[in-house]
Design an enzyme around this catalytic site. Structure first.
Site, PDB file in Angstrom:
ATOM      1  N   GLY A 127     -60.401  47.958 111.461  1.00  0.00           N
ATOM      2  CA  GLY A 127     -61.706  48.481 111.864  1.00  0.00           C
ATOM      3  C   GLY A 127     -61.620  49.509 112.965  1.00  0.00           C
ATOM      4  CG  ASN A 129     -63.910  53.108 110.568  1.00  0.00           C
ATOM      5  OD1 ASN A 129     -63.526  51.936 110.484  1.00  0.00           O
ATOM      6  ND2 ASN A 129     -65.133  53.473 110.235  1.00  0.00           N
ATOM      7  CB  SER A 130     -66.900  53.153 113.828  1.00  0.00           C
ATOM      8  OG  SER A 130     -66.926  51.822 113.337  1.00  0.00           O
ATOM      9  N   GLY A 131     -66.694  52.571 116.792  1.00  0.00           N
ATOM     10  CA  GLY A 131     -66.980  51.617 117.851  1.00  0.00           C
ATOM     11  C   GLY A 131     -65.817  51.340 118.780  1.00  0.00           C
ATOM     12  CB  ILE A 132     -64.856  48.191 120.520  1.00  0.00           C
ATOM     13  CG1 ILE A 132     -66.147  48.073 121.346  1.00  0.00           C
ATOM     14  CG2 ILE A 132     -63.676  47.667 121.314  1.00  0.00           C
ATOM     15  CD1 ILE A 132     -66.594  46.653 121.588  1.00  0.00           C
ATOM     16  N   GLY A 133     -63.162  49.624 118.167  1.00  0.00           N
ATOM     17  CA  GLY A 133     -61.890  49.820 117.483  1.00  0.00           C
ATOM     18  C   GLY A 133     -61.413  51.256 117.555  1.00  0.00           C
ATOM     19  CB  SER A 256     -67.988  37.315 120.432  1.00  0.00           C
ATOM     20  OG  SER A 256     -69.272  37.319 121.025  1.00  0.00           O
ATOM     21  CE1 TYR A 289     -69.592  38.991 115.200  1.00  0.00           C
ATOM     22  CE2 TYR A 289     -70.696  37.918 117.054  1.00  0.00           C
ATOM     23  CZ  TYR A 289     -69.820  38.879 116.563  1.00  0.00           C
ATOM     24  OH  TYR A 289     -69.175  39.716 117.438  1.00  0.00           O
TER      25      TYR A 289
END
Length: 411
Positions: A127, A129-133, A256, A289
């Site tokens: 993951g 490609n976006s955000g925190i990753g 989390s 989640y």
């Protein structure tokens, strides 16, 4: 000012040069002193009488060049700046014993690796490609690591690769297809990665989904559970031989704080598949989640117990509360709440800091089975620390993967 320019603004009055003196370095790192008034140079410090030599190579991204007058200049390609000051002068042989820095919730990922050369590391991020990753991948790549983005959407992943390479043309980053919602795809990715004959020093299990409507994957499991946990479980299992050969290696599992608000056990004290992959009528997206994030910590702890004797450590992290990413895009209400909270939460760079800390901090070499928040070790929930729950989840995950592997082979 020169020390401040490279981020080392602490000074020692004993080492301050008299007026008219300048500190310089030779190409091989020896420090000498120029007296502009008397037009002479010497190796000894004019006040202390000591000789000094710079420690190590230039920080990653820096290169030594020569100006039109023949003087050595230092070019920081990452931050696009030029100076006559050798950045190694902040780390002379008298100063090499530097205490570990203290980080907190305001720390950015790039601060964690400031001055570090990671060009000998191969990093895999799910993951990314976006955000925190993406910020995690970008930070690794800008400091020389070879980075592989394991993503289900190759088009978005390729755009992420382009963004990083636009920022630093020497960045070594590539995208590979890996859909965690498909155990077949995870196996194919692992085989493709092994075919590259690369080591694997750092594996970041970052990808996740949240607030998803109830759906079953092609493997017949609830998608949140499979993407957040079981897909990563199979990925690490498939690559554990590579990790062991690359030791010392580290696994970082992004969890989390929401793991605290759930449990996974049935009346017999065993991890219950009916809770992890519930039928549609018993499904609530946030609870799914939370359970998946609890799985992340249990998995990380058990992974560390099993692989640490072979030089592979694992730690779980909480990136931050309500950081604005695309993870909540499936539910308009969560998007609205995250938008309201956005001015008061961490940036994406700050969200990636704890992952980076667990991935590269020298003081964590050989240490694992822990949970970190704001770059500090903290106490997870009671169940997250339960060894029997960790073992039970591992055995259940092994069984689920084996059953679906047997089904594929039967076809």
């Amino acid at each position: 000012m020169a020390l401040k320019y490279v981020g080392m603004d602490d000074t020692d009055s004993e080492d301050e040069l008299p007026p008219g003196w300048e500190e310089r370095t030779t190409k091989d790192g020896w420090v000498y002193y120029a007296n502009h008034e008397e037009m002479k140079t010497q190796w000894e410090h004019p006040k202390t009488g000591k000789k000094k030599r710079c420690a190590g190579d230039l920080p990653y991204g820096w290169e030594q060049e020569t100006d039109e007058k023949g003087q050595a200049i230092y070019v920081d390609h990452i931050n696009k700046r030029t100076t006559y000051f050798d950045p190694r002068q902040a780390f002379t042989v008298e100063d090499v014993m530097v205490k570990p820095k203290r980080y907190d919730g305001n720390t950015a990922a790039l601060e964690i690796v400031q001055g570090r050369d990671l060009s000998d590391k191969v990093v895999l991020i799910t993951g990314g490609n976006s955000g925190i990753g993406f910020e995690t991948a970008r930070t690794f790549a800008l400091h020389g690591a070879r980075v592989i983005l394991a993503c289900r959407n190759l088009s978005r992943a390729s755009k992420a690769v382009s963004l990083i390479q636009q920022e630093w043309h020497k960045a070594r980053v590539e995208a590979m297809m890996c859909n965690l919602a498909s155990l077949r795809s995870v196996r194919e990715f692992a085989e493709s990665f092994k075919a590259k004959k690369l080591p694997l020093h750092i594996l970041v299990c970052n990808a996740a989904v949240c607030t998803q409507p109830w759906t079953l994957t092609e493997d017949g499991l609830e998608s949140t559970f499979q993407v957040c946990h079981l897909g990563h479980f199979l990925l690490v299992q498939s690559l554990q031989d590579v990790l062991r050969r690359s030791a010392p290696a580290r696994v970082v599992v992004v969890s989390s704080e929401s793991h605290r608000f759930t449990d996974l056990l049935d009346s017999c004290g065993k991890v219950d598949l009916a809770l992890l992959s519930p039928p549609k009528k018993e499904y609530w997206s946030m609870l799914a989640y939370n359970r998946a994030k609890l799985c992340n910590i249990l998995f990380s702890n058990e992974l560390h117990r099993r692989l640490s004797p072979h030089g592979v450590t694992s730690n779980a992290v909480h990136p931050g509360n309500m950081i604005y990413t695309s993870i909540h895009r499936s539910w308009w209400l969560m998007t609205f709440l995250f938008t309201l909270a956005r001015p008061f939460t961490k940036s994406l760079q700050q969200g990636a800091a704890t992952t980076m800390y667990c991935a590269v901090a020298p003081e964590l070499e050989g240490l694992g089975g822990m949970y970190f928040n704001n770059c500090f070790r903290c106490q997870p929930s009671i169940q997250a620390e339960d060894p029997s729950s960790a073992t039970s989840l591992w055995e259940l995950s092994e069984r689920l993967v084996a059953e679906r592997s047997a089904g594929v082979q039967a076809l």
